[in-house]
Design an enzyme around this catalytic site. Structure first.
Site, PDB file in Angstrom:
ATOM      1  N   TYR A 126       5.347  11.445  14.007  1.00 33.48           N
ATOM      2  CA  TYR A 126       3.974  10.985  14.217  1.00 33.48           C
ATOM      3  C   TYR A 126       3.751  10.505  15.641  1.00 33.48           C
ATOM      4  O   TYR A 126       2.759  10.879  16.281  1.00 33.48           O
ATOM      5  CB  TYR A 126       3.653   9.857  13.224  1.00 33.48           C
ATOM      6  CG  TYR A 126       2.347   9.156  13.515  1.00 33.48           C
ATOM      7  CD1 TYR A 126       1.133   9.741  13.158  1.00 33.48           C
ATOM      8  CD2 TYR A 126       2.315   7.915  14.153  1.00 33.48           C
ATOM      9  CE1 TYR A 126      -0.079   9.109  13.422  1.00 33.48           C
ATOM     10  CE2 TYR A 126       1.112   7.272  14.418  1.00 33.48           C
ATOM     11  CZ  TYR A 126      -0.072   7.875  14.060  1.00 33.48           C
ATOM     12  OH  TYR A 126      -1.267   7.246  14.334  1.00 33.48           O
ATOM     13  N   GLY A 178      -5.160  11.788   8.282  1.00 33.79           N
ATOM     14  CA  GLY A 178      -3.818  11.735   8.833  1.00 33.79           C
ATOM     15  C   GLY A 178      -2.914  12.846   8.322  1.00 33.79           C
ATOM     16  O   GLY A 178      -2.047  13.334   9.057  1.00 33.79           O
ATOM     17  N   GLY A 179      -3.122  13.251   7.073  1.00 33.82           N
ATOM     18  CA  GLY A 179      -2.330  14.359   6.549  1.00 33.82           C
ATOM     19  C   GLY A 179      -2.605  15.648   7.308  1.00 33.82           C
ATOM     20  O   GLY A 179      -1.705  16.453   7.549  1.00 33.82           O
ATOM     21  N   ASP A 229       0.867  -1.170   0.000  1.00 27.91           N
ATOM     22  CA  ASP A 229       0.000   0.000   0.000  1.00 27.91           C
ATOM     23  C   ASP A 229       0.908   1.225   0.000  1.00 27.91           C
ATOM     24  O   ASP A 229       1.428   1.630   1.045  1.00 27.91           O
ATOM     25  CB  ASP A 229      -0.912  -0.001   1.227  1.00 27.91           C
ATOM     26  CG  ASP A 229      -1.877   1.179   1.242  1.00 27.91           C
ATOM     27  OD1 ASP A 229      -1.832   1.999   0.303  1.00 27.91           O
ATOM     28  OD2 ASP A 229      -2.672   1.276   2.194  1.00 27.91           O
ATOM     29  N   LYS A 236       2.755   0.581   3.604  1.00 27.02           N
ATOM     30  CA  LYS A 236       2.445  -0.608   4.397  1.00 27.02           C
ATOM     31  C   LYS A 236       2.606  -1.841   3.522  1.00 27.02           C
ATOM     32  O   LYS A 236       2.199  -1.830   2.358  1.00 27.02           O
ATOM     33  CB  LYS A 236       1.024  -0.550   4.954  1.00 27.02           C
ATOM     34  CG  LYS A 236       0.844   0.414   6.123  1.00 27.02           C
ATOM     35  CD  LYS A 236       0.737   1.857   5.703  1.00 27.02           C
ATOM     36  CE  LYS A 236      -0.526   2.120   4.910  1.00 27.02           C
ATOM     37  NZ  LYS A 236      -0.641   3.560   4.509  1.00 27.02           N
ATOM     38  N   THR A 240      -4.279   9.467   4.552  1.00 33.75           N
ATOM     39  CA  THR A 240      -3.882  10.869   4.433  1.00 33.75           C
ATOM     40  C   THR A 240      -5.125  11.755   4.462  1.00 33.75           C
ATOM     41  O   THR A 240      -5.173  12.778   5.128  1.00 33.75           O
ATOM     42  CB  THR A 240      -3.092  11.081   3.131  1.00 33.75           C
ATOM     43  OG1 THR A 240      -1.953  10.199   3.123  1.00 33.75           O
ATOM     44  CG2 THR A 240      -2.614  12.514   3.019  1.00 33.75           C
ATOM     45  N   GLY A 254       0.349   8.167   0.567  1.00 33.39           N
ATOM     46  CA  GLY A 254       0.972   9.472   0.453  1.00 33.39           C
ATOM     47  C   GLY A 254       1.961   9.771   1.554  1.00 33.39           C
ATOM     48  O   GLY A 254       2.875  10.582   1.379  1.00 33.39           O
ATOM     49  N   GLU A 305      -7.397   0.903  -5.458  1.00 36.67           N
ATOM     50  CA  GLU A 305      -7.324   1.215  -4.028  1.00 36.67           C
ATOM     51  C   GLU A 305      -8.607   0.847  -3.292  1.00 36.67           C
ATOM     52  O   GLU A 305      -8.571   0.284  -2.195  1.00 36.67           O
ATOM     53  CB  GLU A 305      -7.019   2.699  -3.837  1.00 36.67           C
ATOM     54  CG  GLU A 305      -6.775   3.090  -2.398  1.00 36.67           C
ATOM     55  CD  GLU A 305      -6.275   4.511  -2.255  1.00 36.67           C
ATOM     56  OE1 GLU A 305      -6.061   4.946  -1.103  1.00 36.67           O
ATOM     57  OE2 GLU A 305      -6.099   5.196  -3.279  1.00 36.67           O
TER      58      GLU A 305
END
Length: 271
Positions: A136, A120-121, A7, A14, A98, A10, A69
């Protein structure tokens, strides 16, 4: 030949692969590190890649296969729930990467309902601007220790001694009490809560039309992030939903890519 599911997101990459009959899960934050690692293994494995950088990576590994995706995420989430013996016929799947995507999953398949730029971004980017921190895990640690009520204006603050028309612990205005003296931890918890509130409101609106009450949360932003999980769970009494957090939800995309690859290779071997 063995398969590796990748995966290529951005922010993080993973990976899921099988060795000695067991699945292994890896996360890389450095693109250089993962490319070096894969450069060695790709000689004896077939790569099945999903995520925003999948096409870019196929330029480096021309024999790699691209997995859509949405297909990968939905397939991986179903496998994770099956592994944890969570038997759901239909649910809202919320992928917090992201950004954030929302899916309806049922026995007929998987349908993307909507998406949001908060995820998350936002946590990494805005969190860095608010605190000067870029790691993070440090941002997550600070968020866990923070008190958002010192930064957010709540309904209680607005109505004070009066009876409010909605529960008084709800947010009236995000960051409205913040100033130059606000602590890093408090600002980060307010940010985490703002992201969680937005995600839950969008998920609730998207789910009502389909009568879905189970919310399955996946994505790398949930990894080692108890504050986000807590904030995503805070509206259960008001909105009547059940939050579910698969243990390895961060790997849903790479696991789905791996599963598609494994099925494809087995099919070819039987021919």
């Amino acid at each position: 030949m063995s398969v590796i599911g990748v995966d290529a997101g951005g922010t993080l990459t993973k990976i899921v692969y099988e060795e000695n009959g067991a699945l292994h899960f890896k996360t890389f934050s450095s693109e250089q590190q993962v490319l070096q690692w894969l450069g060695i293994l790709a000689q004896n494995h077939k790569l099945y890649i999903t995520g925003g950088k999948a096409e870019k990576w196929r330029g480096i590994f021309p024999h790699a296969h691209i997995v859509g995706e949405f297909e990968a995420v939905c397939s991986g989430a179903k496998l994770l729930l099956k592994e944890e013996k969570t038997d759901l016929k239909q649910f809202t799947l919320i992928n917090i990467g992201t950004g954030t995507s929302f899916f309806k999953v049922d026995e007929n398949g998987c349908e993307r309902l909507l998406g949001s730029g908060l995820g998350g971004g936002t946590f990494m980017g805005l969190g860095g601007l608010l605190t000067g921190e870029s790691d993070y895990y440090e941002l997550v640690r600070l968020s866990k220790e923070g008190k958002r009520e010192l930064v957010d204006l709540s309904v209680r603050d607005v109505y004070e001694a009066m009876n409010s028309p909605v529960p008084d612990h709800l947010t009236a205005a995000n960051f409205a009490k913040g100033d130059a003296f606000s602590k890093k931890a408090d600002k980060l918890r307010a940010l985490t809560n703002m992201i969680a509130e937005t995600i839950i409101l969008l998920a609730s609106q998207a789910s009502q039309a389909h009568k879905l009450e189970d919310f399955v949360f996946i994505g790398s932003t949930l990894k080692s992030n108890p504050a986000l999980k807590e904030d995503l769970s805070q509206f259960q009494d008001m909105l009547s939903y059940t939050p579910i957090f698969p243990e390895k939800g961060a790997y849903a995309g790479s696991l789905g890519a791996f599963d598609v690859g494994r099925g494809s290779e087995h099919s070819q071997n039987r021919q």
